[in-house]
Write an enzyme that holds these catalytic residues in place. Sequence first.
Site, PDB file in Angstrom:
ATOM      1  N   ASP A  86      -0.974   6.042   3.577  1.00 47.39           N
ATOM      2  CA  ASP A  86      -1.886   4.998   4.041  1.00 47.39           C
ATOM      3  C   ASP A  86      -1.794   3.857   3.020  1.00 47.39           C
ATOM      4  OD1 ASP A  86      -4.167   3.386   4.384  1.00 47.39           O
ATOM      5  OD2 ASP A  86      -5.311   5.052   5.216  1.00 47.39           O
ATOM      6  N   VAL A  87      -1.464   2.656   3.477  1.00 46.13           N
ATOM      7  CA  VAL A  87      -1.249   1.548   2.531  1.00 46.13           C
ATOM      8  C   VAL A  87      -2.514   1.146   1.771  1.00 46.13           C
ATOM      9  CG1 VAL A  87       0.759   0.558   3.719  1.00 46.13           C
ATOM     10  CG2 VAL A  87      -1.541  -0.251   4.307  1.00 46.13           C
ATOM     11  N   ALA A 137      -9.643 -13.230   9.444  1.00 44.70           N
ATOM     12  CA  ALA A 137      -9.847 -13.375   7.996  1.00 44.70           C
ATOM     13  C   ALA A 137      -8.760 -12.631   7.230  1.00 44.70           C
ATOM     14  CB  ALA A 137     -11.222 -12.827   7.607  1.00 44.70           C
ATOM     15  N   TYR A 188     -10.057  -9.646  11.685  1.00 43.33           N
ATOM     16  CA  TYR A 188      -8.587  -9.720  11.725  1.00 43.33           C
ATOM     17  C   TYR A 188      -8.098 -11.133  11.356  1.00 43.33           C
ATOM     18  CZ  TYR A 188      -3.900  -8.939  13.860  1.00 43.33           C
ATOM     19  OH  TYR A 188      -2.556  -8.817  14.106  1.00 43.33           O
ATOM     20  N   GLY A 211       4.231   0.436   8.011  1.00 38.40           N
ATOM     21  CA  GLY A 211       3.891   0.497   9.441  1.00 38.40           C
ATOM     22  C   GLY A 211       5.127   0.450  10.312  1.00 38.40           C
TER      23      GLY A 211
HETATM   24  P1  NDP Z   1       1.234  -1.065  16.268  1.00 39.12           P
HETATM   25  O1  NDP Z   1      -0.209  -0.716  16.416  1.00 39.12           O
HETATM   26  O2  NDP Z   1       2.153  -0.897  17.426  1.00 39.12           O
HETATM   27  O3  NDP Z   1       1.848  -0.256  15.024  1.00 39.12           O
HETATM   28  C1  NDP Z   1       1.159  -0.270  13.828  1.00 39.12           C
HETATM   29  C2  NDP Z   1       1.988   0.396  12.769  1.00 39.12           C
HETATM   30  O4  NDP Z   1       1.272   0.283  11.532  1.00 39.12           O
HETATM   31  C3  NDP Z   1       2.204   1.862  13.012  1.00 39.12           C
HETATM   32  O5  NDP Z   1       3.477   2.211  12.504  1.00 39.12           O
HETATM   33  C4  NDP Z   1       1.097   2.522  12.184  1.00 39.12           C
HETATM   34  O6  NDP Z   1       1.447   3.834  11.728  1.00 39.12           O
HETATM   35  C5  NDP Z   1       1.062   1.577  10.989  1.00 39.12           C
HETATM   36  N1  NDP Z   1      -0.186   1.587  10.256  1.00 39.12           N
HETATM   37  C6  NDP Z   1      -1.419   1.229  10.676  1.00 39.12           C
HETATM   38  N2  NDP Z   1      -2.311   1.366   9.688  1.00 39.12           N
HETATM   39  C7  NDP Z   1      -1.619   1.810   8.599  1.00 39.12           C
HETATM   40  C8  NDP Z   1      -1.969   2.142   7.264  1.00 39.12           C
HETATM   41  N3  NDP Z   1      -3.235   2.050   6.838  1.00 39.12           N
HETATM   42  N4  NDP Z   1      -0.992   2.564   6.425  1.00 39.12           N
HETATM   43  C9  NDP Z   1       0.281   2.675   6.841  1.00 39.12           C
HETATM   44  N5  NDP Z   1       0.687   2.366   8.106  1.00 39.12           N
HETATM   45  C10 NDP Z   1      -0.265   1.957   8.963  1.00 39.12           C
HETATM   46  O7  NDP Z   1       1.229  -2.562  15.728  1.00 39.12           O
HETATM   47  P2  NDP Z   1       2.224  -3.789  16.012  1.00 39.12           P
HETATM   48  O8  NDP Z   1       3.621  -3.337  15.901  1.00 39.12           O
HETATM   49  O9  NDP Z   1       1.759  -4.494  17.203  1.00 39.12           O
HETATM   50  O10 NDP Z   1       1.858  -4.721  14.762  1.00 39.12           O
HETATM   51  C11 NDP Z   1       2.616  -4.774  13.565  1.00 39.12           C
HETATM   52  C12 NDP Z   1       2.100  -5.911  12.726  1.00 39.12           C
HETATM   53  O11 NDP Z   1       2.200  -7.132  13.451  1.00 39.12           O
HETATM   54  C13 NDP Z   1       0.629  -5.776  12.323  1.00 39.12           C
HETATM   55  O12 NDP Z   1       0.435  -6.276  11.026  1.00 39.12           O
HETATM   56  C14 NDP Z   1      -0.067  -6.652  13.322  1.00 39.12           C
HETATM   57  O13 NDP Z   1      -1.296  -7.117  12.818  1.00 39.12           O
HETATM   58  C15 NDP Z   1       0.949  -7.768  13.485  1.00 39.12           C
HETATM   59  N6  NDP Z   1       0.812  -8.521  14.720  1.00 39.12           N
HETATM   60  C16 NDP Z   1       0.973  -7.926  15.934  1.00 39.12           C
HETATM   61  C17 NDP Z   1       0.855  -8.672  17.086  1.00 39.12           C
HETATM   62  C18 NDP Z   1       1.028  -8.101  18.451  1.00 39.12           C
HETATM   63  O14 NDP Z   1       0.821  -8.856  19.426  1.00 39.12           O
HETATM   64  N7  NDP Z   1       1.417  -6.858  18.613  1.00 39.12           N
HETATM   65  C19 NDP Z   1       0.537 -10.110  17.027  1.00 39.12           C
HETATM   66  C20 NDP Z   1       0.409 -10.621  15.692  1.00 39.12           C
HETATM   67  C21 NDP Z   1       0.552  -9.850  14.590  1.00 39.12           C
HETATM   68  P3  NDP Z   1       0.876   5.160  12.463  1.00 39.12           P
HETATM   69  O15 NDP Z   1       1.108   5.014  13.915  1.00 39.12           O
HETATM   70  O16 NDP Z   1       1.646   6.271  11.829  1.00 39.12           O
HETATM   71  O17 NDP Z   1      -0.603   5.204  12.150  1.00 39.12           O
END
Ligand code: NDP
Length: 244
Positions: free
Chosen positions: A64-65, A157, A155, A13
């Site tokens: 996709d992970v 969970a 989420y 991601g």
């Molecule tokens: P964004 O939505 O900004 O970015 C998500 C990223 O994850 C993108 O690069 C997207 O790729 C990728 N992604 C989503 N699903 C998949 C998948 N199935 N396989 C591969 N890549 C995937 O998220 P954030 O940067 O905000 O969040 C990053 C992490 O931090 C997450 O785990 C989130 O749960 C966690 N988090 C975020 C918080 C926040 O306030 N923002 C708070 C707490 C935790 P693409 O765009 O190409 O689909």
Amino acid sequence: MKKAAHGIALITGGSRGIGAAIARALAQDGFDIWLNYRTDTEAAARVAEAVRAAGRRCRLTPFDVTDAQAMEACLTPLLEDHAPHVLVNNAGFTKDVLMAWMTPSEWKSVLSVSLDGFFLVTKAVLTAMLRKRRGRIINIVSTSGETGMPGQVNYSAAKAGLIGATKALAAEVAKRNVLVNAVSPGFIQTDMTAKLPEERILPTIPMGRFGLPEEVAAVVSFLCSKRAAYITGQVIGVNGGVHM
Ligand code: NDP
């Protein structure tokens, strides 16, 4: 191009938000980057440019992970010749809805990205790390998984499960010098939080603001450094005091 001082860091991601900031930070630290994402190739290419501007290599590894076959097709050939020193399981997404209305697919899809994603990608790189007796695995969890958040039963969970997995794996592999930790952000300014009602949330954050992706990346950078050589199985909050 300078030789990577620290080896390879695989970040899931990594095309946007926190993952992109982690890629830039670890490149500055001397890691070559394998940048995973799912769909947003243009955004991933911009991150790759920033990594290269820091003098490091960046290989795009889109899959996709949750898709074991796609993951294997992409990573298996690379893993024949290389072993990442760092894995950051950052891919995650939300599908917020109250439990009473949550569909099985809203439940499963959110769990799957966090938990199946962790399982599949970690398993792919773990053997090489164990063989080399060297590795750092960082799982990006969430305050939501520590406190529970209404509207996020799926989420919360998923992230609580990932915290459990972090600790169990840390205990399994510590003797092989593979350190496993979780970083737990609060509200961070990314696409994920762009539509949240700030005026309702800000009063609940002691520091009175959302965090920046770079502020999460700084902790990941530390956990991947030699300075963090005796830290494993921990959950480190980056949340402006919203959960203490
Ligand atoms: P964004 O939505 O900004 O970015 C998500 C990223 O994850 C993108 O690069 C997207 O790729 C990728 N992604 C989503 N699903 C998949 C998948 N199935 N396989 C591969 N890549 C995937 O998220 P954030 O940067 O905000 O969040 C990053 C992490 O931090 C997450 O785990 C989130 O749960 C966690 N988090 C975020 C918080 C926040 O306030 N923002 C708070 C707490 C935790 P693409 O765009 O190409 O689909």
